[in-house]
Write an enzyme that holds these catalytic residues in place. Sequence first.
Site, PDB file in Angstrom:
ATOM      1  N   GLU A 206      62.464  50.765  27.440  1.00 29.90           N
ATOM      2  CA  GLU A 206      62.801  49.621  26.586  1.00 29.90           C
ATOM      3  C   GLU A 206      64.269  49.232  26.717  1.00 29.90           C
ATOM      4  O   GLU A 206      64.835  48.607  25.832  1.00 29.90           O
ATOM      5  CB  GLU A 206      62.452  49.932  25.128  1.00 29.90           C
ATOM      6  N   GLU A 288      59.829  56.560  11.864  1.00 33.11           N
ATOM      7  CA  GLU A 288      58.483  56.119  12.253  1.00 33.11           C
ATOM      8  C   GLU A 288      57.708  57.290  12.852  1.00 33.11           C
ATOM      9  O   GLU A 288      58.269  58.085  13.601  1.00 33.11           O
ATOM     10  CB  GLU A 288      58.657  54.989  13.283  1.00 33.11           C
ATOM     11  N   LYS A 340      51.908  45.484  15.442  1.00 29.63           N
ATOM     12  CA  LYS A 340      51.783  45.175  16.866  1.00 29.63           C
ATOM     13  C   LYS A 340      50.524  44.348  17.068  1.00 29.63           C
ATOM     14  O   LYS A 340      49.411  44.825  16.805  1.00 29.63           O
ATOM     15  CB  LYS A 340      51.697  46.472  17.672  1.00 29.63           C
TER      16      LYS A 340
HETATM   17  P1  PGA Z   1      54.689  51.785  22.739  1.00 28.19           P
HETATM   18  O1  PGA Z   1      56.063  51.947  21.963  1.00 28.19           O
HETATM   19  O2  PGA Z   1      54.531  50.355  23.045  1.00 28.19           O
HETATM   20  O3  PGA Z   1      54.842  52.658  23.948  1.00 28.19           O
HETATM   21  O4  PGA Z   1      53.617  52.281  21.796  1.00 28.19           O
HETATM   22  C1  PGA Z   1      56.543  50.939  21.138  1.00 28.19           C
HETATM   23  C2  PGA Z   1      57.297  51.597  19.997  1.00 28.19           C
HETATM   24  O5  PGA Z   1      58.455  51.994  20.212  1.00 28.19           O
HETATM   25  O6  PGA Z   1      56.744  51.714  18.890  1.00 28.19           O
END
Ligand code: PGA
Length: 428
Positions: A206, A288, A340
Site C-alpha cells: 500500500e 483494527e 469495503k
Molecule cells: P486487504 O487490506 O485489502 O489486504 O484486506 C486492506 C486493509 O488494510 O484493511
Amino acid sequence: AIRSLHARQVLDSRGRPTVEVDVVLEDGSLGRASVPSGASTGAAEAHELRDREPARYAGFGVRRAVANVDGEIAGALRGLDACDQPGLDRRLVELDGTPQLERLGANAILGVSLAACRAAAASLRQPLYRRIAALSGNDAISMPMPMVNILSGGLHAGRGMDVQDFLAIPASARSIAESIEMVASVRSAASDAMARRGLPTLLADEGGLSPGLPTGHEALELMVESIARAGLAPGRDVTIAIDVAATSLKGPAPGRYRLAREGRDASSAEMIEMVADWVRGFPVVSIEDALDEEDWPGWQTLTERLGDAVQLVGDDLFTTNPARVARGIAEGVANGVLIKLNQNGTLSGTLGVIRRAREAGYAPVVSARSGETEDPFIADLAVGTGAGQIKIGSVRCGERLAKYNQLLRIEEESGAPFSGTSALAGRR
Ligand code: PGA
C-alpha cells in the site's frame, strides 16, 4: 435507462487482473468503474471470481467474471432505470442467487453496481459524492479524517513484521489538504529515519515502508520518532492507528495466534494484553482486527477492556456484512466497522451497512484494498455518506494518490466541512 453494459479485464496495483465495467445510458451518459482486491481477506467476504487457469496470470484472470457482465448481467439489466440504484442492486443479487455472490462473482456485480451509479450521476449532472449522499439519505456531506499507512508488515510486506499496518492520524489537521501535508511529512521522516539506520526503504503493497522490526513495540517507537522528526507532536498533532490483521496470524491450534517474527505463540488473552500495553505506552487511538474473525468471545473481552478508550474496528470480523455487523452490535463487540465495497458486493448493500453501523453508534471507516486501481470511487463514498474516516494506504503510488487527490478536489469544490477526530469512536 441502461442501453449497454460492457466489461473488460484490466490490471490492479499488484499487476493482477481485475474487472472494469462501462455502463452506457440511453441519453449517452457513461459510467465506468473498476473493482479492487484484498490480500488479507475475511472468510465471510463476497466471492471474487477468478479463472483458475494456471497458464494465464497464474490463475488470477477474471475473464469469466467479465463474460458474466457482458452476457447474463447485460441481458438482465438492459432497459432498467440506472437511477434506481436499490432496484438494480437487488436485481443483481437475485440474479446471482447465492449468499456470497459466487455464481456470477462479486467482482462482476460490484463493477456493474458502481458503474451504474456513476452513469446515473453523469445523467443527473451531479458530482458522484452528491449522488451517493442522495442515495444514502445524507444531507450532511463531510470530508473524512484519513488514517494513513506508514509502516507495513503481515501479508502486505512479505511478513517482515507480524502486525500488518501502523498508520498515522493527523489529529490536529483542520482540512483534508492539511491532513495530507502532515502525513506526507511523517511518511518522509519515517523513510529518512530508516535510511539512517541502514534499513531498506522499498515500498510495501500500500505504498508504506516495511522496516521488518521484530516487535510491535519497536514499530511504535519508530512511528513516534517519525512524527517528532516531522516537527509534529506525537499524541497531539498526530496519533497512531494499528491494523493487526490477526486473522492472518492463525496459530498451530484453534484460538492460538502465531507471532512468527517474535518467535512465540499467543492466546487471545495475551493478544489483548499486548494491545493494551501499546495503548498504555503510545498515542494509539484506533486498533483494527486485534483478534481473529471468529474469536467473538475474545472480541467481547477486548471491547469491555478498551472500547471506552480507543476505537476498535472490525474488518475481517465484519466483512461489511449486515448479519455480522448486527451480531457485533448485539454482542457488544467492537465500536467501529471497516467498510469495503467488494466485501459486500453492491453499493446499496454497503450503504445499508454504513447506516446500520451509524444507528448503533459504531464508527464507519471507508477503506481501500491492498490491491487497488486508479478508480477513486471510495473518496466520493466517504464524502457522500459523511462516514467521517477513510483508510486508503500510504501517500505513495498512483492507485492511492487517485483517492487522496480526489479528496483534495472535492474539498475545494464542495466546501464540505472536515470531520476531524470527532468521527473516531472511543474517547482518547
Ligand atoms: P486487504 O487490506 O485489502 O489486504 O484486506 C486492506 C486493509 O488494510 O484493511
